[in-house]
Design a protein around this motif. Structure first.
Motif, PDB file in Angstrom:
ATOM      1  N   GLU A 215       0.841  -1.199   0.000  1.00 31.76           N
ATOM      2  CA  GLU A 215       0.000   0.000   0.000  1.00 31.76           C
ATOM      3  C   GLU A 215       0.872   1.243   0.000  1.00 31.76           C
ATOM      4  O   GLU A 215       1.916   1.288   0.669  1.00 31.76           O
ATOM      5  N   ARG A 216       0.420   2.250  -0.740  1.00 34.45           N
ATOM      6  CA  ARG A 216       1.152   3.526  -0.832  1.00 34.45           C
ATOM      7  C   ARG A 216       0.137   4.662  -0.782  1.00 34.45           C
ATOM      8  O   ARG A 216      -0.795   4.696  -1.591  1.00 34.45           O
ATOM      9  N   ASP A 217       0.296   5.532   0.172  1.00 32.30           N
ATOM     10  CA  ASP A 217      -0.627   6.671   0.329  1.00 32.30           C
ATOM     11  C   ASP A 217      -2.074   6.205   0.407  1.00 32.30           C
ATOM     12  O   ASP A 217      -2.986   6.820  -0.179  1.00 32.30           O
ATOM     13  N   LEU A 268       9.957  -0.308  -4.126  1.00 35.48           N
ATOM     14  CA  LEU A 268       9.471   0.197  -2.852  1.00 35.48           C
ATOM     15  C   LEU A 268       9.948   1.625  -2.625  1.00 35.48           C
ATOM     16  O   LEU A 268      11.065   1.988  -3.029  1.00 35.48           O
ATOM     17  N   THR A 269       9.132   2.421  -1.955  1.00 33.23           N
ATOM     18  CA  THR A 269       9.526   3.770  -1.591  1.00 33.23           C
ATOM     19  C   THR A 269       9.240   3.972  -0.108  1.00 33.23           C
ATOM     20  O   THR A 269       8.349   3.326   0.461  1.00 33.23           O
ATOM     21  N   ASP A 272       5.821   3.219   2.190  1.00 31.89           N
ATOM     22  CA  ASP A 272       5.011   2.079   1.767  1.00 31.89           C
ATOM     23  C   ASP A 272       4.737   1.161   2.952  1.00 31.89           C
ATOM     24  O   ASP A 272       5.471   1.155   3.955  1.00 31.89           O
ATOM     25  N   GLU A 273       3.693   0.348   2.833  1.00 28.31           N
ATOM     26  CA  GLU A 273       3.361  -0.668   3.841  1.00 28.31           C
ATOM     27  C   GLU A 273       3.263  -2.007   3.127  1.00 28.31           C
ATOM     28  O   GLU A 273       2.487  -2.170   2.183  1.00 28.31           O
TER      29      GLU A 273
END
Length: 291
Positions: A215-217, A268-269, A272-273
């Protein structure tokens, strides 16, 4: 049984969750104060010549239950002296490694070879637990999580299973296979958890559903599922290769290879989760930071 480590005010405690109900937990440390870690339990079972689940069942037969731990709030379930990993054990992993490398034949050769790829992954200081952030290297532009079934081994023998995340820098390894240690071993490069499941509680480690979500944002940017049935080698085969001519640690974890690989140049950044779930074992969630 599922075994969780719970941090206390003065020391950690070892909790066991009954797989049959999924709700009843037992405080093993309250029953036997010297059983504070999964390593303590594995050592006691080894001396008694029995499995960790059989020993636990005897210890808690008449004991009261306590509140079941939550996967998201669990501590690192054990502190392995060393974490090792196997590579190219799934066809998709072999394909992905070929994609990232200019020397693709080396990965094809390993996938089909009698000898598996076994490499050192992490020390305790480089390993994080549930809810802690894994790291991506600041000198890498292509970093991916690698969801894996982890073999929990005592004196080289499989005594349990856990969920693992073998975070890797694909561009560093792809530049040259000799850079594998730098692509694999660095600060926060590995996550394990949320618990350890006793070996006797897993009917077939080669038939476990596995999924990963990133998940991102607040949005899901990657989600897929697979099964350990896709693994080309057995857990026992990998453990035997790890032990061969090697002084393995008393308590170690061996990750069994990558089953899910994000497509293309997904990276990945920070922020992220990553959530990895293996059926019957649990759900491991970690944020991401740059290291």
């Amino acid at each position: 049984m599922q075994y969780y480590r719970q941090d206390g005010d003065d020391a950690s405690r070892l909790l066991a969750v009954d797989d049959a109900s999924g709700t009843a937990a037992y405080d093993l440390t309250a029953v036997k104060p010297r059983l504070r870690t999964f390593r303590d339990l594995a050592a006691a079972a080894n001396v008694a010549g029995t499995g960790v689940d059989a020993l636990t069942a005897d210890l808690v037969a008449d004991e009261p239950t306590v509140e079941r731990p939550d996967d998201a709030e669990a501590a690192l379930p054990l502190v392995p002296e060393e974490v090792w990993a196997a590579g190219v054990t799934y066809e998709i992993s072999e394909q992905a490694r070929e994609e990232e490398s200019g020397m693709a034949d080396v990965y094809l050769d390993v996938y089909d070879a009698e000898r598996p790829e076994i490499f050192f992954k992490a020390t305790p200081s480089r390993t994080v637990g549930p809810g802690e952030a894994v790291g991506v290297r600041g000198d890498s532009d292509w970093n991916v999580p690698e969801p894996e079934l982890g073999l929990v081994c005592y004196d080289g023998e499989i005594v349990g299973y856990t969920v693992g995340n073998d975070v890797s820098s694909r561009d560093i390894e792809g530049e040259n296979p000799l850079y594998l240690p730098q692509a694999k071993v660095y600060d926060r490069c590995c996550a394990i958890g949320p618990c350890v499941v006793g070996a006797d509680a897993v009917d077939d480690p080669h038939d476990l559903g596995m999924s990963m979500r990133i998940e991102r944002d607040g949005e899901t940017v990657y989600e897929d599922a697979t099964s350990t049935a896709e693994m080309a080698r057995t857990c026992e085969e990998l453990a035997a290769a790890w032990r061969a001519h090697n002084a393995v640690p008393e308590m170690g974890v061996l990750l069994t290879g990558t089953s899910l690989v994000p497509e293309g140049e997904f990276t990945l950044t920070p922020g992220d989760e990553v959530t990895i779930e293996i059926a019957g074992i649990g759900e491991l969630s970690n944020g991401v930071v740059e290291v």
